[in-house]
Scaffold this motif. Sequence first.
Motif, PDB file in Angstrom:
ATOM      1  N   LYS A   1       0.831  -1.199   0.000  1.00  0.00           N
ATOM      2  CA  LYS A   1       0.000   0.000   0.000  1.00  0.00           C
ATOM      3  C   LYS A   1       0.871   1.258   0.000  1.00  0.00           C
ATOM      4  O   LYS A   1       0.622   2.223  -0.743  1.00  0.00           O
ATOM      5  CB  LYS A   1      -0.887  -0.018   1.253  1.00  0.00           C
ATOM      6  CG  LYS A   1      -1.936   1.054   1.289  1.00  0.00           C
ATOM      7  CD  LYS A   1      -2.740   0.957   2.576  1.00  0.00           C
ATOM      8  CE  LYS A   1      -3.696   2.149   2.686  1.00  0.00           C
ATOM      9  NZ  LYS A   1      -4.364   2.166   3.995  1.00  0.00           N
TER      10      LYS A   1
ATOM     11  N   GLU B   1      -6.701  -0.552  -8.371  1.00  0.00           N
ATOM     12  CA  GLU B   1      -5.883  -0.850  -7.193  1.00  0.00           C
ATOM     13  C   GLU B   1      -6.536  -1.970  -6.383  1.00  0.00           C
ATOM     14  O   GLU B   1      -5.887  -2.626  -5.566  1.00  0.00           O
ATOM     15  CB  GLU B   1      -5.711   0.421  -6.353  1.00  0.00           C
ATOM     16  CG  GLU B   1      -4.501   0.355  -5.464  1.00  0.00           C
ATOM     17  CD  GLU B   1      -4.187   1.660  -4.743  1.00  0.00           C
ATOM     18  OE1 GLU B   1      -4.570   2.739  -5.265  1.00  0.00           O
ATOM     19  OE2 GLU B   1      -3.577   1.596  -3.668  1.00  0.00           O
TER      20      GLU B   1
ATOM     21  N   PRO C   1      -0.688  -7.584  -2.893  1.00  0.00           N
ATOM     22  CA  PRO C   1       0.029  -7.117  -1.696  1.00  0.00           C
ATOM     23  C   PRO C   1       1.468  -7.641  -1.645  1.00  0.00           C
ATOM     24  O   PRO C   1       2.206  -7.280  -0.750  1.00  0.00           O
ATOM     25  CB  PRO C   1      -0.789  -7.713  -0.546  1.00  0.00           C
ATOM     26  CG  PRO C   1      -1.451  -8.912  -1.123  1.00  0.00           C
ATOM     27  CD  PRO C   1      -1.670  -8.621  -2.593  1.00  0.00           C
TER      28      PRO C   1
ATOM     29  N   ALA D   1       1.343   6.809   4.285  1.00  0.00           N
ATOM     30  CA  ALA D   1       0.618   5.534   4.262  1.00  0.00           C
ATOM     31  C   ALA D   1       1.005   4.678   5.459  1.00  0.00           C
ATOM     32  O   ALA D   1       0.162   4.049   6.095  1.00  0.00           O
ATOM     33  CB  ALA D   1       0.909   4.791   2.954  1.00  0.00           C
TER      34      ALA D   1
END
Lengths: 391, 391, 391, 391
Positions: free
Chosen positions: A280, A298, A303, A387
């Motif tokens: 992220k 997205e 991940p 983030a």
Amino acid sequence: MRYAPTDSPVFTLTTGPVDAYPAVLRGLAAPVLYDYDPAFQATYQRVCEKLQPIVKSETVPLLLQGEPILGLEAAAASAIGKDDVVLNLVSGVYAKGFEGWAARNGAKVLELAVPYDEVIDPADVAAMLKQHPEVTVVAACHHDTPSGTINPVGEIGAIVQAHGALFLVDAVSSFGGMAIDAASANADFFITGPNKCLGCPPALSILGLSRKAWAKMKATAEAPRASILSILDWEDAWKSSEPFPFTPSVAEINGLEAAIDLYVSEGPENVWARHALTAKACRAGMQAMGLALWPKSEGFASPTATAVRTPDGIDEAALRAEVRARYGVVLSSGRGETLGRLTRIGHMGPTAQPLYALVAVAAYGGALTALGHSVDIGTGTAAVLAAIDAS
Amino acid sequence: MRYAPTDSPVFTLTTGPVDAYPAVLRGLAAPVLYDYDPAFQATYQRVCEKLQPIVKSETVPLLLQGEPILGLEAAAASAIGKDDVVLNLVSGVYAKGFEGWAARNGAKVLELAVPYDEVIDPADVAAMLKQHPEVTVVAACHHDTPSGTINPVGEIGAIVQAHGALFLVDAVSSFGGMAIDAASANADFFITGPNKCLGCPPALSILGLSRKAWAKMKATAEAPRASILSILDWEDAWKSSEPFPFTPSVAEINGLEAAIDLYVSEGPENVWARHALTAKACRAGMQAMGLALWPKSEGFASPTATAVRTPDGIDEAALRAEVRARYGVVLSSGRGETLGRLTRIGHMGPTAQPLYALVAVAAYGGALTALGHSVDIGTGTAAVLAAIDAS
Amino acid sequence: MRYAPTDSPVFTLTTGPVDAYPAVLRGLAAPVLYDYDPAFQATYQRVCEKLQPIVKSETVPLLLQGEPILGLEAAAASAIGKDDVVLNLVSGVYAKGFEGWAARNGAKVLELAVPYDEVIDPADVAAMLKQHPEVTVVAACHHDTPSGTINPVGEIGAIVQAHGALFLVDAVSSFGGMAIDAASANADFFITGPNKCLGCPPALSILGLSRKAWAKMKATAEAPRASILSILDWEDAWKSSEPFPFTPSVAEINGLEAAIDLYVSEGPENVWARHALTAKACRAGMQAMGLALWPKSEGFASPTATAVRTPDGIDEAALRAEVRARYGVVLSSGRGETLGRLTRIGHMGPTAQPLYALVAVAAYGGALTALGHSVDIGTGTAAVLAAIDAS
Amino acid sequence: MRYAPTDSPVFTLTTGPVDAYPAVLRGLAAPVLYDYDPAFQATYQRVCEKLQPIVKSETVPLLLQGEPILGLEAAAASAIGKDDVVLNLVSGVYAKGFEGWAARNGAKVLELAVPYDEVIDPADVAAMLKQHPEVTVVAACHHDTPSGTINPVGEIGAIVQAHGALFLVDAVSSFGGMAIDAASANADFFITGPNKCLGCPPALSILGLSRKAWAKMKATAEAPRASILSILDWEDAWKSSEPFPFTPSVAEINGLEAAIDLYVSEGPENVWARHALTAKACRAGMQAMGLALWPKSEGFASPTATAVRTPDGIDEAALRAEVRARYGVVLSSGRGETLGRLTRIGHMGPTAQPLYALVAVAAYGGALTALGHSVDIGTGTAAVLAAIDAS
């Protein structure tokens, strides 16, 4: 200061091989026991049994003695006979590559394909299966690494199981880095390996198999025997009382045990959380520098790897070479159809730590700027931090 | 005091896997680089190039990413087409086992066999080839490990080359422990691995190939491509500028480099001398205790493994179990036809040190005595020492 | 075949350093953390706390950052002031060597000495203390390694405690290899290290201290502070919340933790049993070859080292050199007064396995014979086996 | 996501211990040889001799078996007698700490002190020596780590030598990371260690000694003998033919050899360049975020550690705890007078890679912001990149 191509890199932020966890490296250095020594046979059984609760397969996971491409080839060779009809779900280079193996014994192969920056829609699978009741095997790639996209294999698997076909899933580069396992994927063949998110070197395949998978292989006349491609030969090899078809890779088994112990001790949810956050943060940083992700949405970006579209006019190979020469950072290219069109940053195992996103974003941005495509690195790195801080 | 089956053994004196050299274990623990990182690609090329002067093959040796059974299966699959006629020279279990692979693509397989305690006579090969001018491939096993016997592959190879056939040699458990290489074996396919006398863990194959071997594979329609069994796919992979067909076993490559460096630094002749002396001392000790070697003549007993006939009335498995429980020493059984009829003591890599013969002789003799077949251990061990002292 | 002096030895059967357990070597290779990192501080505390149940000291064992000679020097410097009267119990070279440290701050040092092939009689200590009520500190060496003899420190300690003096015990080369600890030795200072029977490299001291020991050091004006010789500086350093006086040897601490875990997991009684049996088998073999032990009575021969008297006319250094050159076996010489008069075979940690006695006996016997003093190796090795088999 | 205090850190960017180079960790895991084995004695000599061309001392460098604080204490104890007059040059906590050791044998200690964010002016030393012709020993700290400042020891040394005094230099945390050695420092005692910029764990001292240093120690009656503090005892120990006063730290010696080989193979100038650039980039980043360096002038800021002044109102310990909890990054505090007033980022050995400055700046800035002192991380990180790119 420039790093020469043969200088050791400072950061290996690739989509695999990634550097192994230090404890795995030490595991590799354990004494090499004779494979038929009862102490090693007990180790082998213990490792396989430790895998079951994390792979969540119906039967004890099976190890093959080669990196997961062996697992994929062996599964195709063992499970797909000339009378089978395979539906191959293609959203990327790796899924497409499976076609050849699916057809090796003469099976008919149908394809459901989407552009390589999209993912498979389960509704399309349902429709296709309705239209093709003859399909006996469905193959999917969970994380098509060259695209950095995640297919909804759980939903697809439910449809496949309802249809009555065998579901074969390539989860090589996602397993261990996110919530995916044989059970949640509804997979009969859940093919993965320790060399991505578990933080081992490449050399082993892990197969999570359903009882249906075993039955199908036993019913498949073409299933290899007395071959490195045989799965059937290894059926009972995990039991300490049974022989190995041939010598297993002792050192790699020792390394794998260290990796499993680490994974369980850290807690899979915690491991997945740091993979997710690293990705992220990486996406946030890249986008803040005005760059586009390869995945169209997205929502299905992996991940465990971030794929960034190469800006127009930039030579992707030259860009990665600059990243390495200037900062000592190694990134991955695309493959096949995506080669030259994107760069990938891996978030796998030991490199799935949020601050590595900072390293990747800055190095990528710096090299891009050096090649003439100016980006604002400060904005990018600030977005990475934001983030992380928001988590 | 008894060692439990899961206690670590004190001495692993098997015919492989043997324990790796300490420097190899440390090599395995080196950082795992990305396979496409130029630093790793340079390592891969360097390792292959370091192998050439010791393998003495016409072309740069090729690595396959699995223990040598992969090398053997891949060679058969790649070199032997349906139109070939193979002469398989069988003096033991491993040579016999090659038959299945030789026939996989439909070739006709002839056999020249001798009892498993004897070796092939080159004159018989010459006669057979004269009788069968159609033979295109001859396969031999240099050291048929389950028998502990050494075939005269150099002489056989000269005959095969004169005949114009391809010569395929399994030198897995002899290379690195005695004077044997692709050149002296007159071999087109010289198939070996680092996991025996070079003292690495099992996980790689080494292939020394002649130009004729390459030509034959390219002309063989059945030669695998896009498969773990493909040799052709790897033709240029040793060059740092070329891609790998799939991810090589990075850690094992690092371990192999350490093994090669050790081997070269100690000096091959010196390495061979300690293998030979260890075997000689072992044979002397066993014979001094009134035991018989498996090989009919000591002249072709292997310097890398000693096979001892199991005395009548002794359960060989129980005997090895007693050796381990009583002394912590692990030995190897026979295989297939020799299973239960002999016990093998390996002299390979780090265990090819004369005093290990003492350990093996005493432990074997002690367990034999414990099982009711009394031998004079003092005489056996004294003979071991005398052999060492005479060197 | 001869081993050159710089060739790696095949067997290191010395009285320390011995080779470390493989798991300890891997422990040494763990990442080096910052000493003030909470993760390392937690490790340090955990290691100290894991030591307490095996050292059985009243207070949490203390680590000093140097091999046990530091522990001995520091204990003397910290516990013995100018007003003390020390009774030094001397049955060997190491005990005698303590005299200088005992006197460093000006204390008076009395001595109770016996020949170096005998041990201290507790009755003599009692008598001496009766005669010298002024004695405040008694020092003993449990295993005087250069003699291979074990003093009855438990009985002596009871007498010392009854007298009211402080009892300081050097248990460096016995702790971990036999039943000895601070409690059973009645010791106030129980000084040992991980580099002998625990199978670590040399670099740390372990001190098991009584509350009386702490009180005495605090009352000793000469006790070093702000020095590597200070024990007081480290009093609270084991607590994760407290600072270190200076940087501890991080890697060695990591290795020590691996050693403790091994020791506890194998079970101290089991570890001691294999030390005892190895020594017994070694003594049996040596005596069967007509050689004499250095200790006058086998009753006080150490289970962790066997000292063999050098036969008349044999140059002990030449003998050990021959053992190494001929067989690759490294043994230890005597020290000081015993130098040249005996050879020592260590049975410590990983080398405390009965079959190593076979190696030692054969190699020693073989070299002795080569130097002109013929012994019957067969008889020696048979006696080793018989001792093992009788266990 | 927060890192718990006992979670392994992701980045250890401290002023030492730093993580060791991977090759050093593997060196530590090499087999432990007996210290008197000729193979180890040869290793020990080789290591000492390999050090000489990099330490550039008149005599073969001497190793002491404890981290460099032992080297400093031993040097003071060995070189400074009661009749000496010492001039201690104090620009920081470590130099000040030397005072106690300088005075241990009763010497008179004079001090030339500057504030701890400044460095010694050679002219002041010259003046002081002129005023105090009785000074026999001058002591300086090259890199006073708790301040991150570099003293001009070369110039000072020339003055000291001209005066005729002995010059003792603490170069523990600068040697190996910048152009400093015994010759260029004009030092008689050049005291350092492998655990900072050479990338080893802490456990050894390295002493580069002049012939004058040896003469002075031999003339100093108080110089320790038969003690861990003795330097004289080790004079000839580096020679493979000579005994060790006590057992050296075998594993650490093996690790040190790996470190030296790395250092020489990379090239000292290249190693120094990456230290310098990492520090420069770190300073640039910190200053760009509006933060102040601790050193009054960047001209004497260390290339091996960056000390950043803690902004008013910020609790420095809480700040570092936040850096670790939030990002997994470990930094160093100040010490003594600088404790709580600055934070230090180490650039030593494996962490002296420019991109680590990025990690440090971002993590420090992020935590600072989290604690209420907002800084512009984007500006900071961009400045780091700009500094790297400008190189």
